[in-house]
Design a protein around this motif. Structure first.
Motif, mmCIF file in Angstrom:
data_model
loop_
_atom_site.group_PDB
_atom_site.id
_atom_site.type_symbol
_atom_site.label_atom_id
_atom_site.label_comp_id
_atom_site.label_asym_id
_atom_site.label_seq_id
_atom_site.Cartn_x
_atom_site.Cartn_y
_atom_site.Cartn_z
ATOM 1 N N ARG A 15 43.122 52.216 35.448
ATOM 2 C CA ARG A 15 43.249 51.744 34.070
ATOM 3 C C ARG A 15 44.699 51.385 33.786
ATOM 4 O O ARG A 15 45.611 52.135 34.120
ATOM 5 C CB ARG A 15 42.755 52.813 33.091
ATOM 6 C CG ARG A 15 41.258 53.080 33.178
ATOM 7 C CD ARG A 15 40.838 54.206 32.232
ATOM 8 N NE ARG A 15 39.415 54.495 32.356
ATOM 9 C CZ ARG A 15 38.887 55.301 33.253
ATOM 10 N NH1 ARG A 15 39.675 55.922 34.126
ATOM 11 N NH2 ARG A 15 37.579 55.502 33.302
ATOM 12 N N GLY A 16 44.884 50.248 33.162
ATOM 13 C CA GLY A 16 46.230 49.785 32.851
ATOM 14 C C GLY A 16 46.820 48.856 33.889
ATOM 15 O O GLY A 16 47.849 48.221 33.636
ATOM 16 N N ASP A 17 46.190 48.742 35.071
ATOM 17 C CA ASP A 17 46.708 47.852 36.107
ATOM 18 C C ASP A 17 46.500 46.393 35.720
ATOM 19 O O ASP A 17 45.477 46.021 35.140
ATOM 20 C CB ASP A 17 45.996 48.101 37.443
ATOM 21 C CG ASP A 17 46.490 49.353 38.148
ATOM 22 O OD1 ASP A 17 47.443 49.983 37.637
ATOM 23 O OD2 ASP A 17 45.906 49.700 39.199
ATOM 24 N N GLU A 18 47.490 45.560 36.068
ATOM 25 C CA GLU A 18 47.330 44.110 35.963
ATOM 26 C C GLU A 18 46.611 43.605 37.216
ATOM 27 O O GLU A 18 46.993 43.969 38.334
ATOM 28 C CB GLU A 18 48.696 43.428 35.845
ATOM 29 C CG GLU A 18 49.462 43.764 34.583
ATOM 30 C CD GLU A 18 48.929 43.006 33.378
ATOM 31 O OE1 GLU A 18 48.166 42.037 33.579
ATOM 32 O OE2 GLU A 18 49.270 43.390 32.247
ATOM 33 N N VAL A 19 45.587 42.806 37.037
ATOM 34 C CA VAL A 19 44.819 42.309 38.173
ATOM 35 C C VAL A 19 44.635 40.805 38.057
ATOM 36 O O VAL A 19 44.665 40.228 36.962
ATOM 37 C CB VAL A 19 43.432 42.982 38.262
ATOM 38 C CG1 VAL A 19 43.557 44.460 38.557
ATOM 39 C CG2 VAL A 19 42.620 42.759 36.981
ATOM 40 N N ALA A 20 44.480 40.161 39.206
ATOM 41 C CA ALA A 20 44.074 38.757 39.273
ATOM 42 C C ALA A 20 42.664 38.717 39.841
ATOM 43 O O ALA A 20 42.336 39.457 40.765
ATOM 44 C CB ALA A 20 45.030 37.961 40.160
ATOM 45 N N LEU A 21 41.832 37.862 39.272
ATOM 46 C CA LEU A 21 40.430 37.775 39.649
ATOM 47 C C LEU A 21 40.111 36.372 40.134
ATOM 48 O O LEU A 21 40.280 35.394 39.392
ATOM 49 C CB LEU A 21 39.537 38.127 38.458
ATOM 50 C CG LEU A 21 39.723 39.536 37.880
ATOM 51 C CD1 LEU A 21 38.964 39.674 36.576
ATOM 52 C CD2 LEU A 21 39.267 40.581 38.881
ATOM 53 N N ALA A 22 39.696 36.272 41.402
ATOM 54 C CA ALA A 22 39.259 34.987 41.934
ATOM 55 C C ALA A 22 37.886 34.656 41.360
ATOM 56 O O ALA A 22 36.989 35.503 41.325
ATOM 57 C CB ALA A 22 39.199 35.044 43.457
ATOM 58 N N VAL A 23 37.716 33.423 40.899
ATOM 59 C CA VAL A 23 36.475 32.968 40.293
ATOM 60 C C VAL A 23 35.709 32.138 41.310
ATOM 61 O O VAL A 23 36.241 31.174 41.866
ATOM 62 C CB VAL A 23 36.750 32.126 39.029
ATOM 63 C CG1 VAL A 23 35.437 31.717 38.364
ATOM 64 C CG2 VAL A 23 37.639 32.887 38.051
ATOM 65 N N ASP A 24 34.451 32.521 41.579
ATOM 66 C CA ASP A 24 33.585 31.712 42.429
ATOM 67 C C ASP A 24 33.118 30.521 41.606
ATOM 68 O O ASP A 24 32.131 30.591 40.868
ATOM 69 C CB ASP A 24 32.390 32.544 42.903
ATOM 70 C CG ASP A 24 31.519 31.807 43.901
ATOM 71 O OD1 ASP A 24 31.694 30.575 44.054
ATOM 72 O OD2 ASP A 24 30.650 32.440 44.523
ATOM 73 N N LEU A 25 33.854 29.410 41.709
ATOM 74 C CA LEU A 25 33.625 28.257 40.842
ATOM 75 C C LEU A 25 32.213 27.695 40.996
ATOM 76 O O LEU A 25 31.642 27.153 40.037
ATOM 77 C CB LEU A 25 34.663 27.171 41.144
ATOM 78 C CG LEU A 25 34.849 26.072 40.093
ATOM 79 C CD1 LEU A 25 35.230 26.677 38.755
ATOM 80 C CD2 LEU A 25 35.891 25.073 40.557
ATOM 81 N N ASP A 26 31.626 27.803 42.183
ATOM 82 C CA ASP A 26 30.275 27.275 42.401
ATOM 83 C C ASP A 26 29.243 27.997 41.543
ATOM 84 O O ASP A 26 28.164 27.459 41.286
ATOM 85 C CB ASP A 26 29.880 27.406 43.874
ATOM 86 C CG ASP A 26 30.666 26.467 44.774
ATOM 87 O OD1 ASP A 26 31.188 25.459 44.253
ATOM 88 O OD2 ASP A 26 30.768 26.748 45.988
ATOM 89 N N ARG A 27 29.554 29.221 41.113
ATOM 90 C CA ARG A 27 28.597 30.015 40.338
ATOM 91 C C ARG A 27 28.916 30.030 38.847
ATOM 92 O O ARG A 27 28.247 30.730 38.083
ATOM 93 C CB ARG A 27 28.546 31.441 40.884
ATOM 94 C CG ARG A 27 28.073 31.504 42.334
ATOM 95 C CD ARG A 27 28.081 32.913 42.855
ATOM 96 N NE ARG A 27 27.242 33.790 42.039
ATOM 97 C CZ ARG A 27 27.292 35.109 42.077
ATOM 98 N NH1 ARG A 27 28.129 35.719 42.893
ATOM 99 N NH2 ARG A 27 26.500 35.837 41.321
#
Length: 453
Positions: free
Chosen positions: A424-436
């Motif tokens: 909790r509190g961590d900064e994260v980057a999230l890859a988006v599966d653009l096809d979905r």
């Protein structure tokens, strides 16, 4: 066996309430077909019209090639199981299952053999001579199903038969009912508000809202390729991320979906980009399921695509040439706010600063029944005064608003495996599966091609 066709069917009750609106639907012979939707959407009304318990206000109802609007329930040869099995309390399981055959004056010995055989299939052979009051809820419901099936109807109708049972028993009986119905080959129409029941049991599903048919298809089609925002949200556990965006067609890049603090780009090579051109500068809704997001690293180190310059925001009449520069990867960033443990994985909520959409408020019919408004503070205060609960009659502060069932915070919901869990509190980057990624107009209807097979 029989098939069922609803051709522009309406149901209007006295007082003008329109419960079913121009429903066009075909249920194939031998199909296990589920009517799915929230309370009050018209699914039980449709079932009762098929059974002959409600009159059709407009349109035609066809059973096995014959218009059935004027046929009595007996003439339709249907059997129905309700939420409560309603067994005859003075008859045993055997007696309840024998009753329809006695009414039909079938040979008693042959009827007895059929009852024993069906009781065995339903797992009731050891309690066949017990009275309903000695049975559990699941056993009573199985006996009610047996009583309906023993007649060998051409059409089997089930109105939320498992909703009053506990979760474990629902799962067990759901499997048994599905196997039994498929083994008989009887055309079955099953009503439920439970998406898990619908997804696990149905050959095909019809999703309804406010009496309107939103979408029809196999469970996989509706989950992967929904026609509307409402269908995408209703068939989603955990909830789908529905994000408000503006579409900008940018030469040399593609269609940029501007989500406020963040943006992703649909490149021109993607067939969906052509469909988005007509929405240049207009609001769209972006749907991303939690399992279409995956951890990509630390949020602050992942650059976001630059916003399109104002001079580049003139919508082209046709897709430009392929981009000269690579399109940035589709990535969101956020700060983890909450984590939920779900056994094999975790569900995470990240504050991302992107506006979310409530699917229940998108694309409803103009004359859909509105939620009743609470009494005004003045009226409430007067009522309390009349009841002696307040002396002054002065209006009191309004009570805090209840949560309406959708995540109002600008959170992204995503799944993570146990071994890679952030804190909790961590900064994260999230890859988006653009096809979905699913794309809808402001009216909640898909604006990109559906790939139904």
């Amino acid at each position: 066996m029989t098939d069922v066709v609803l051709d522009g069917v309406d149901k209007v009750y006295p007082g003008g309430h329109r419960a079913v609106r121009n429903v066009r639907l075909r249920i194939e012979d031998g199909e296990l077909f589920v009517l799915l939707g929230p309370s009050g959407c018209g699914k039980s009304t449709i079932l009762r019209m098929i059974a002959g318990l409600e009159e059709v206000t407009a349109g035609d109802l066809w059973l096995n090639g014959t218009v059935a609007n004027e046929l009595s329930p007996r003439e339709r040869n249907v059997a129905m199981v309700f939420q409560e099995g309603a067994l005859y309390p003075h008859r045993t399981v055997r007696g309840n299952m024998m009753f329809p055959l006695e009414v039909a004056r079938d040979d008693r010995a042959e009827a007895g053999e059929r009852v024993v055989e069906l009781a065995r299939a339903l797992g009731l052979n050891s309690m066949i001579d017990r009275l309903p009051r000695t049975l559990s809820g699941g056993q009573r419901q199985r006996a009610a199903i047996g009583r309906a099936l023993i007649r060998e109807p051409s059409l089997f109708l089930m109105d939320e038969p498992l909703s009053s049972l506990d979760a474990g028993l629902r799962t067990e009986l759901r499997v048994e009912i599905t196997a039994l119905v498929r083994s008989t080959g009887t055309t079955t129409v099953y009503v439920t508000h439970d998406q898990t029941e619908a997804m696990t049991m149905a050959d095909r599903i019809a999703v309804l809202r406010d009496g309107v048919l939103e979408d029809v298809g196999t469970p996989e089609q509706l989950y992967r390729d929904p026609a509307t925002v409402f269908v995408a949200a209703f068939l989603s556990t955990p909830p789908i991320n529905l994000l408000q965006a503006t579409a900008w067609a940018v030469e040399g890049q593609g269609v940029v979906l501007d989500l406020g603090r963040q943006r992703i780009t649909v490149p021109w090579e993607d067939p969906r980009a052509a469909a988005l051109i007509s929405h240049h500068g207009a609001p769209v809704i972006v749907g991303v399921r939690p399992d279409a997001l995956s951890l990509a690293g630390d949020g602050p180190d992942v650059p976001l695509p630059a916003p399109p310059p104002p001079s580049a925001l003139d919508a082209p009449t046709a897709p430009p040439a392929p981009p000269r520069e690579p399109v940035p990867p589709a990535t969101f960033s956020g700060r983890v706010r909450a984590l939920e443990f779900h056994g094999s994985d975790w569900l995470a909520y990240a504050e991302a600063g992107m506006p979310t959409v409530d699917a229940n408020e998108v694309g409803r019919p103009a004359d859909a029944p509105a939620e009743p408004e609470p009494p005004s503070p003045g009226l409430a205060a007067r009522l309390r005064g009349l009841l002696g609960l307040a002396g002054s009659g002065a209006p009191e502060p309004a009570e805090p608003e209840e949560h309406a069932g959708h995540h109002r915070r600008s959170d992204l919901v995503f799944r993570i495996a146990s071994g890679e869990r952030p804190r909790r509190g961590d900064e994260v980057a999230l890859a988006v599966d653009l096809d979905r990624v699913l794309l809808f107009g402001a009216d909640g209807v898909r604006i990109t091609p559906r790939l139904r097979r």
